[in-house]
Scaffold this active site. Structure first.
Site, PDB file in Angstrom:
ATOM      1  N   LYS A 139       0.990  -1.183   0.026  1.00  0.00           N
ATOM      2  CA  LYS A 139       0.106  -0.075  -0.191  1.00  0.00           C
ATOM      3  C   LYS A 139       0.965   1.246  -0.247  1.00  0.00           C
ATOM      4  CE  LYS A 139      -2.373  -1.605   3.550  1.00  0.00           C
ATOM      5  NZ  LYS A 139      -3.433  -1.782   4.640  1.00  0.00           N
ATOM      6  N   ASP A 175      -4.368  -5.726  10.523  1.00  0.00           N
ATOM      7  CA  ASP A 175      -5.944  -5.212  10.678  1.00  0.00           C
ATOM      8  C   ASP A 175      -6.883  -6.020  10.526  1.00  0.00           C
ATOM      9  OD1 ASP A 175      -5.157  -5.512   8.075  1.00  0.00           O
ATOM     10  OD2 ASP A 175      -5.629  -3.446   7.315  1.00  0.00           O
TER      11      ASP A 175
HETATM   12  C1  GLC Z   1      -2.440  -5.589   2.458  1.00  0.00           C
HETATM   13  C2  GLC Z   1      -1.734  -6.112   3.500  1.00  0.00           C
HETATM   14  C3  GLC Z   1      -2.309  -6.752   4.566  1.00  0.00           C
HETATM   15  C4  GLC Z   1      -3.787  -5.946   5.001  1.00  0.00           C
HETATM   16  C5  GLC Z   1      -4.339  -5.446   3.933  1.00  0.00           C
HETATM   17  C6  GLC Z   1      -5.622  -4.585   4.337  1.00  0.00           C
HETATM   18  O1  GLC Z   1      -2.912  -6.563   1.561  1.00  0.00           O
HETATM   19  O2  GLC Z   1      -0.656  -6.801   2.982  1.00  0.00           O
HETATM   20  O3  GLC Z   1      -1.539  -7.311   5.538  1.00  0.00           O
HETATM   21  O4  GLC Z   1      -4.386  -6.699   5.877  1.00  0.00           O
HETATM   22  O5  GLC Z   1      -3.530  -4.870   3.055  1.00  0.00           O
HETATM   23  O6  GLC Z   1      -5.217  -3.386   4.953  1.00  0.00           O
END
Ligand code: GLC
Length: 456
Positions: A139, A175
């Site tokens: 991200k 998360d």
């Molecule tokens: C990305 C991260 C993951 C997280 C997701 C949602 O895919 O790799 O760990 O849970 O974003 O935020």
């Protein structure tokens, strides 16, 4: 007539985004295979769906209590929360919280700069509070010196460097896990956590006997699927469009997080921009003239999609957005732009549904049930803000998992409260097992006393 011809031509370009139910079933079957590979002791190294054990062994039962500090590093914001869990009233209270946007130089700087690192990214943990290694940033984050490091340790060191806190245990949770746990406190049948925001991912409670890379056969453990990586081995080639390939090529992590790039907020706007551009090149939009803005990567924000798809104000919003992008539009252009947004967001919702259906079907079969009733804790801007994303997702899950009755519960306050709950549940389990050991000890002592008495 002219409109019809135009419509047909536009539809031809949008066709690759439309995934039939059969295709979705097929995608789900591929994910099921990848999940099994990710859980395997010897196969997980080559799995693109990482299926990370989280060492979270139970969801809340309502008897947890205590004070917790939660740090939540999301795609756009960093949140710090002081959370109080009250046993008597079965309530989680947010005592205080601060939220700040994360500046670009911190997202891309050195790990040292970020004093309190990470939450919503891939973490490999060896036990809940002992060690968790950052596998890779996602991200838009790319801080040097953190990948491959133990972030629990980095966090402890950073807290120590501040010198003004004394924290007894530090637990690092993804998360999705935070979301499942915070919803789990409100609804005890919540055993799945799902995020559809800047990124996408889900976690769920898996039978320990299937988690081959962790010792032990009894009970369950929460698995962070990291489903965003699905397709990184090329297994979704037939689903990807030319636009997805372009988004991947120009991203900061090409070849990685293939599934996420078709679904999440970080990429949806860019996909729409590329489709609009293509239709313009084909002279199907804006009289064939793209604007400087439309030619600029990232200029079509994902929130525009939600605004354009609003049932009442959508068309008006479309006109405003196209004007803002300096485009020379007419009413037909605005309608076509709306159709493009709808097509791209529908595909996202249906792909998500295929992945979620894989999980609920798996839980049902794991437990040998004819019918499963379960709750999914959800968070993320795409799910929350888009006008019909949640309806489309739910409708498709019903078709893809007909023997499962799935309720969706939106998490309150993001995953921060859930992170506190993880620690609260771990403390409860530790206390319960201490009490059990003590009472075992007492039993043994009593037995010994009885033996003594008998000897006398
Ligand atoms: C990305 C991260 C993951 C997280 C997701 C949602 O895919 O790799 O760990 O849970 O974003 O935020």
């Amino acid at each position: 007539m002219v409109l019809n011809r135009l419509h047909l031509k536009v539809q031809k370009h949008l066709e690759p985004f439309r995934l039939s139910l059969e295709k979705l079933q097929d995608v789900s079957a591929r994910l099921r295979k990848d999940m099994i590979r990710g859980l395997g002791k010897h196969s997980h190294h080559r799995a693109s769906v990482k299926m990370l054990p989280t060492f979270v062994r139970a969801t809340p039962d309502g008897t947890e209590k205590g004070d917790f500090l939660a740090l939540d590093l999301g795609g756009t914001n960093f949140r710090v929360l002081h959370v109080r869990v009250l046993e008597e009233e079965q309530r989680v209270l947010k005592m205080d919280s601060q939220i700040c946007a994360i500046p670009q130089d911190i997202m891309l700087g050195t790990g040292e700069k970020k004093r309190l690192p990470t939450a919503s990214t891939s973490l490999l943990m060896s036990s809940l509070c002992a060690q968790s290694i950052l596998i890779r940033w996602t991200k838009g984050f790319n801080c040097s010196g953190v990948e491959g490091e133990d972030v629990v340790n980095l966090l402890k060191e950073a807290i120590h460097r501040r010198g003004d806190y004394d924290i007894s245990s530090v637990a690092m949770v993804n998360d999705t896990v935070g979301t499942m746990m915070s919803c789990g406190y409100r609804d005890q049948s919540c055993e799945i956590g799902m995020i559809i925001g800047t990124g996408t991912n889900a976690c769920y409670m898996e039978e320990m006997k299937n988690v081959k890379r962790v010792e032990g056969e009894d009970g369950r453990m929460c698995i962070n699927t990291e489903w965003g990586g699905f397709g990184d081995d090329g297994c979704l080639k037939d689903v990807l469009t030319e636009f997805d390939e372009e988004v991947d090529k120009t991203s900061i992590n090409p070849g990685v997080h293939t599934f996420e790039k078709m679904i999440s907020g970080m990429y949806l706007g860019e996909i729409v921009r590329l489709v609009l551009l293509k239709l313009t090149e084909e002279k199907l939009l804006f009289r064939g003239c793209p604007s400087e803005a439309l030619l600029t990567p990232g200029s079509f924000e994902t929130r525009f999609i939600s605004e354009i798809e609003e049932p009442d104000s959508g068309l008006e919003n479309a006109k405003k957005i196209l004007t803002k992008l300096d485009l020379d539009w007419d009413l037909v252009d605005a309608c076509v732009a709306r159709l493009v947004c709808d097509t791209v967001s529908s595909r996202s919702a249906r792909l998500c549904a295929a992945a979620l259906a894989t999980i609920v079907n798996r839980i049902r079969i794991n437990r040998g049930l004819d019918h499963l009733k379960t709750t999914v804790g959800v968070d993320g801007t795409v799910y929350r803000k888009h006008p019909n994303f949640s309806d489309e997702l739910q409708a498709a899950v019903r078709l893809l998992a007909p023997k499962c009755d799935v309720t969706f519960l939106i998490s309150e306050d993001g995953s921060g409260k859930g992170a506190a709950m993880v620690t609260a549940v771990a403390q409860r389990l530790a206390l319960q097992s201490r009490l059990l050991e003590d009472s075992d000890g007492e039993d043994e002592e009593e037995e010994e006393e009885e033996k003594c008495d008998a000897n006398i």
